[in-house]
Design an enzyme around this catalytic site. Structure first.
Site, PDB file in Angstrom:
ATOM      1  N   GLN A 163     -22.403 -43.709 -73.981  1.00  0.00           N
ATOM      2  CA  GLN A 163     -21.339 -42.906 -73.371  1.00  0.00           C
ATOM      3  C   GLN A 163     -19.967 -43.481 -73.748  1.00  0.00           C
ATOM      4  OE1 GLN A 163     -22.379 -40.227 -71.640  1.00  0.00           O
ATOM      5  NE2 GLN A 163     -20.335 -39.438 -71.242  1.00  0.00           N
ATOM      6  N   ALA A 184     -17.613 -37.507 -69.800  1.00  0.00           N
ATOM      7  CA  ALA A 184     -17.439 -38.417 -68.661  1.00  0.00           C
ATOM      8  C   ALA A 184     -17.127 -39.818 -69.155  1.00  0.00           C
ATOM      9  CB  ALA A 184     -18.711 -38.429 -67.822  1.00  0.00           C
ATOM     10  N   HIS A 191     -25.930 -38.914 -66.204  1.00  0.00           N
ATOM     11  CA  HIS A 191     -27.004 -39.139 -67.181  1.00  0.00           C
ATOM     12  C   HIS A 191     -27.366 -40.622 -67.297  1.00  0.00           C
ATOM     13  CE1 HIS A 191     -27.807 -35.153 -68.816  1.00  0.00           C
ATOM     14  NE2 HIS A 191     -26.518 -34.903 -68.601  1.00  0.00           N
ATOM     15  N   GLU A 248     -22.521 -25.976 -64.725  1.00  0.00           N
ATOM     16  CA  GLU A 248     -23.368 -26.340 -65.868  1.00  0.00           C
ATOM     17  C   GLU A 248     -24.789 -25.907 -65.528  1.00  0.00           C
ATOM     18  OE1 GLU A 248     -23.179 -30.408 -67.102  1.00  0.00           O
ATOM     19  OE2 GLU A 248     -21.014 -30.354 -67.449  1.00  0.00           O
ATOM     20  N   HIS A 251     -27.704 -28.351 -66.368  1.00  0.00           N
ATOM     21  CA  HIS A 251     -27.757 -29.731 -65.876  1.00  0.00           C
ATOM     22  C   HIS A 251     -28.422 -29.785 -64.505  1.00  0.00           C
ATOM     23  CE1 HIS A 251     -25.865 -33.894 -65.415  1.00  0.00           C
ATOM     24  NE2 HIS A 251     -26.210 -33.597 -64.172  1.00  0.00           N
TER      25      HIS A 251
HETATM   26 ZN   LIG Z   1     -25.861 -33.003 -68.233  1.00  0.00          ZN
END
Ligand SMILES: [Zn+2]
Length: 284
Positions: A163, A184, A191, A248, A251
């Site tokens: 990330q 993010a 995640h 989303e 998600h």
């Molecule tokens: Zn996601």
């Protein structure tokens, strides 16, 4: 590349040279002690006991094939922070702040602690996910297949290091403000818990990680069935000011069927509202 540290807690896992993790004897004993405590607490709380023990397993980690390095695509909007007006309700059950807890709340106001937390991992559908949710996730995929629905996993666990690399390169390319609306910050992505899944499907390949995924038969199936396997649609319509993310439909976050039932009872759709935890689009 930044090394991923495991958290120092009684449940800490040892990381082997090949990347797999193993819980120490102390971790197993500590977990059993916790479970014994939860049995007592469960008399008033109805806690998820069976879920915790599944992380005792040793699971080999593999190199992740990240398909959606910039999954959280949100239109730039004025940053805001939501603060619940009422006092936070007392909800008996697992911690909402402990990184390895099934109920941990991660949003732009609440980072993972430690920032570089990494869960024990399992591989499901070719992707790494938290070992604790592997059973429910496999069962969900099997049930979809039995219904003739072709679900796939686009993204599961993403490490702090992964990330960070995505976020850093986005900042270099787009500047900080735009980058923050696209991905993010490391340590702030759900995640990284391994409990969040971005689902995809074969019926509309062009709709992967796009709003139109919400109109696919895979998405319709998820809305009707994912709750049976403990998954919550984490970023619903109309809640951006609370969750910090635009809708989303792909998600989903594992929270367990027990928490979902309690949320449904109170007709609440976000973790922030249910637990009385601050959120919003501004970083802490
Ligand atoms: Zn996601």
């Amino acid at each position: 590349m930044t090394a991923v540290r495991t958290r120092r807690s009684p449940f800490a896992a040892e990381v082997r040279p090949d990347g797999s993790r193993r819980f120490s004897h102390e971790a197993v004993v500590a977990r059993r002690t916790l479970l014994a405590g939860l049995v007592v607490a469960g008399a008033s709380g109805g806690v998820l006991l069976s879920r915790l023990s599944t992380t005792d397993r040793t699971v080999a980690a593999v190199d992740p094939a990240v398909h959606d390095p910039v999954a959280a695509v949100a239109a730039p909007a004025p940053a805001s922070t939501s603060t619940p007006s009422a006092a936070p309700p007392v909800v008996p059950g697992p911690s909402t702040t402990e990184a390895g807890s099934p109920w941990v709340v991660v949003n732009k106001q609440h980072a993972l602690d430690p920032l570089e937390y990494a869960p024990a991992l399992a591989v499901v559908g070719g992707k790494e996910v938290a070992a604790s949710i592997a059973g429910d996730l496999r069962a969900l995929l099997d049930a979809a297949r039995a219904d003739g629905v072709s679900l796939s996993i686009t993204s599961g666990y993403r490490s702090y290091a992964r990330q960070k690399s995505v976020h850093d390169s986005s900042v270099r390319r787009n500047g900080l403000e735009t980058a923050e609306s696209l991905s993010a910050r490391p340590g702030y992505s759900e995640h990284q818990t391994g409990l969040a899944i971005d689902f995809g499907g074969s019926s509309a390949p062009g709709c992967q990680l796009e709003n139109c995924f919400g109109r696919t038969r895979e998405s319709v199936w998820l809305r009707a069935n994912a709750g049976r396997f403990g998954f919550l649609q984490r970023y619903p319509e109309g809640k951006t000011g609370i969750t910090g993310y635009d809708p989303e439909p792909w998600h989903w976050r594992w929270v367990g069927t027990d928490l979902l039932a309690r949320m449904a009872e109170r007709r609440v759709t976000t973790l922030e509202e249910f637990f009385g935890i601050s959120g919003g689009t501004a970083y802490a």
